[in-house]
Design a protein around this motif. Structure first.
Motif, PDB file in Angstrom:
ATOM      1  N   VAL A 224      53.677  15.277   0.640  1.00 20.86           N
ATOM      2  CA  VAL A 224      53.727  16.468   0.333  1.00 20.86           C
ATOM      3  C   VAL A 224      53.387  17.345   2.297  1.00 20.86           C
ATOM      4  CG1 VAL A 224      52.285  19.330   0.128  1.00 20.86           C
ATOM      5  CG2 VAL A 224      53.657  17.249  -1.719  1.00 20.86           C
ATOM      6  N   MET A 225      51.814  15.849   1.998  1.00 16.80           N
ATOM      7  CA  MET A 225      51.584  16.376   4.221  1.00 16.80           C
ATOM      8  C   MET A 225      52.721  16.328   5.276  1.00 16.80           C
ATOM      9  SD  MET A 225      48.357  14.524   5.797  1.00 16.80           S
ATOM     10  CE  MET A 225      48.926  13.231   5.991  1.00 16.80           C
ATOM     11  N   LYS A 226      53.822  15.580   4.507  1.00 19.08           N
ATOM     12  CA  LYS A 226      54.662  15.192   5.537  1.00 19.08           C
ATOM     13  C   LYS A 226      55.975  16.044   5.754  1.00 19.08           C
ATOM     14  CE  LYS A 226      55.096  11.592   7.625  1.00 19.08           C
ATOM     15  NZ  LYS A 226      54.610  11.035   8.796  1.00 19.08           N
ATOM     16  N   ILE A 227      55.537  16.953   4.415  1.00 18.79           N
ATOM     17  CA  ILE A 227      56.367  17.800   4.543  1.00 18.79           C
ATOM     18  C   ILE A 227      56.453  18.272   5.549  1.00 18.79           C
ATOM     19  CG2 ILE A 227      57.885  20.149   2.967  1.00 18.79           C
ATOM     20  CD1 ILE A 227      56.979  18.834   0.901  1.00 18.79           C
ATOM     21  N   LYS A 228      57.966  18.964   6.146  1.00 16.25           N
ATOM     22  CA  LYS A 228      58.290  20.098   8.042  1.00 16.25           C
ATOM     23  C   LYS A 228      57.916  21.171   6.929  1.00 16.25           C
ATOM     24  CE  LYS A 228      57.868  16.162  10.622  1.00 16.25           C
ATOM     25  NZ  LYS A 228      56.400  16.339  10.553  1.00 16.25           N
ATOM     26  N   LYS A 229      58.958  21.888   6.200  1.00 10.94           N
ATOM     27  CA  LYS A 229      59.101  23.092   5.844  1.00 10.94           C
ATOM     28  C   LYS A 229      57.934  23.718   5.480  1.00 10.94           C
ATOM     29  CE  LYS A 229      64.275  22.681   5.554  1.00 10.94           C
ATOM     30  NZ  LYS A 229      65.250  23.154   4.734  1.00 10.94           N
TER      31      LYS A 229
ATOM     32  N   VAL B 296      58.953  25.456   1.444  1.00 12.84           N
ATOM     33  CA  VAL B 296      59.008  24.052   0.313  1.00 12.84           C
ATOM     34  C   VAL B 296      57.317  23.622  -0.036  1.00 12.84           C
ATOM     35  CG1 VAL B 296      59.885  21.636  -0.031  1.00 12.84           C
ATOM     36  CG2 VAL B 296      61.254  24.084   1.201  1.00 12.84           C
ATOM     37  N   ARG B 297      56.530  22.832   0.940  1.00 13.90           N
ATOM     38  CA  ARG B 297      55.358  22.672   1.033  1.00 13.90           C
ATOM     39  C   ARG B 297      54.471  23.571  -0.125  1.00 13.90           C
ATOM     40  NH1 ARG B 297      54.380  22.167   5.651  1.00 13.90           N
ATOM     41  NH2 ARG B 297      52.461  23.875   5.963  1.00 13.90           N
TER      42      ARG B 297
ATOM     43  N   ALA C 235      51.791  24.512  -4.933  1.00 15.60           N
ATOM     44  CA  ALA C 235      51.104  25.290  -5.770  1.00 15.60           C
ATOM     45  C   ALA C 235      51.380  24.356  -7.351  1.00 15.60           C
ATOM     46  CB  ALA C 235      51.962  26.634  -5.906  1.00 15.60           C
ATOM     47  N   LEU C 236      52.972  24.431  -7.209  1.00 19.43           N
ATOM     48  CA  LEU C 236      52.987  23.886  -9.169  1.00 19.43           C
ATOM     49  C   LEU C 236      52.193  22.540  -9.031  1.00 19.43           C
ATOM     50  CD1 LEU C 236      57.322  22.867  -8.632  1.00 19.43           C
ATOM     51  CD2 LEU C 236      55.420  24.664 -10.181  1.00 19.43           C
ATOM     52  N   LEU C 237      51.629  21.379  -7.600  1.00 17.78           N
ATOM     53  CA  LEU C 237      51.114  20.423  -8.340  1.00 17.78           C
ATOM     54  C   LEU C 237      49.661  21.078  -8.554  1.00 17.78           C
ATOM     55  CD1 LEU C 237      52.268  17.467  -5.352  1.00 17.78           C
ATOM     56  CD2 LEU C 237      52.774  17.831  -8.221  1.00 17.78           C
ATOM     57  N   THR C 238      48.969  21.959  -7.913  1.00 14.71           N
ATOM     58  CA  THR C 238      47.919  22.914  -8.804  1.00 14.71           C
ATOM     59  C   THR C 238      47.813  23.556  -9.443  1.00 14.71           C
ATOM     60  OG1 THR C 238      47.642  22.368  -5.238  1.00 14.71           O
ATOM     61  CG2 THR C 238      45.375  23.437  -7.306  1.00 14.71           C
TER      62      THR C 238
END
Length: 227
Positions: free
Chosen positions: A31-36, A39-40, A45-48
């Motif tokens: 997730v940290m590597k996602i540029k947009k 999207v991140r 939000a879904l993971l939390t």
């Protein structure tokens, strides 16, 4: 005192933290590597989400997904002869889902707190991304990652609502310590409930003492005290 809830709880917490620890680190890094940014934000939000939802709601969702009358539950039952709901595996599933956000948020906060110059320096030396992660990022974030693991273990040990929904309260199989306390109180056996409560309190105190010996989690907006 019946020790089976203790055994079930410790087994469940041990297996769930093994899964949650590595899954939380892996997804936090991805997730940290996602540029947009949008999207991140959505993935984050879904993971939390299980962290803010009532446990019974999470349990209902899991029951809806993995019930024997649902496609995924029916698939596991037909092809693997595995019934997920009302089994010990369901206690692990509930513990993983409920404890995962703590591990994920802690790991992500620790990764974000790393000095980016260290990563850039490693990249200029031609080190591969995988080696940068294992040799630079993870060691630099180890204290936050360990703290997240301890919190996730404690959360898995104390899980009640989601476990009751998807795993039930089967003595010797899915009855964890929180469920054992509930059952004892409902049966009017306050003495046995008190013993379980004291045990959980002792475990919680040990966990809190251990966490206090580690640096405060950046993901919770706290900083290490200066000596």
């Amino acid at each position: 005192m019946n020790i089976s809830p203790i055994v079930v709880s410790l087994r469940t917490a041990a297996i769930s933290i093994f899964i949650t620890f590595f899954l939380g680190i892996f997804l936090a890094y991805l997730v940290m590597k996602i540029k947009k940014e949008k999207v991140r934000a959505v993935i984050d939000a879904l993971l939390t989400l299980p962290l803010v939802l009532p446990p019974t709601v999470v349990g209902f969702i899991l029951l809806y997904i993995f019930g024997t009358g649902r496609p995924i539950g029916a698939f596991f039952l037909e092809f693997f002869r595995v019934k997920i709901v009302f089994s010990w595996g369901a206690t692990v599933l509930a513990a993983v889902v409920m404890s995962f956000p703590l591990m994920y948020r802690s790991a992500r906060g620790a990764f974000q707190a790393i000095d980016e110059n260290l990563i850039y320096s490693a990249q200029t030396l031609g080190i591969s991304q995988s080696r940068i992660f294992w040799r630079v990022i993870l060691p630099s974030a180890r204290e936050g990652v360990i703290s997240g693991g301890v919190l996730a273990f404690a959360r898995a040990l104390g899980e009640f609502g989601a476990t009751a929904m998807i795993a039930g309260n089967i003595d010797g199989r899915t009855r964890t310590l929180p469920l054992a306390i509930y059952s004892a109180v409902m049966a009017g056996n306050m003495e046995e409930a008190s013993k379980y409560v004291i045990l959980i309190l002792l475990l919680s105190v040990v966990i809190i003492i251990y966490i206090n010996r580690l640096p405060y989690l950046e993901s919770f907006g706290l900083k290490r005290r200066k000596k």
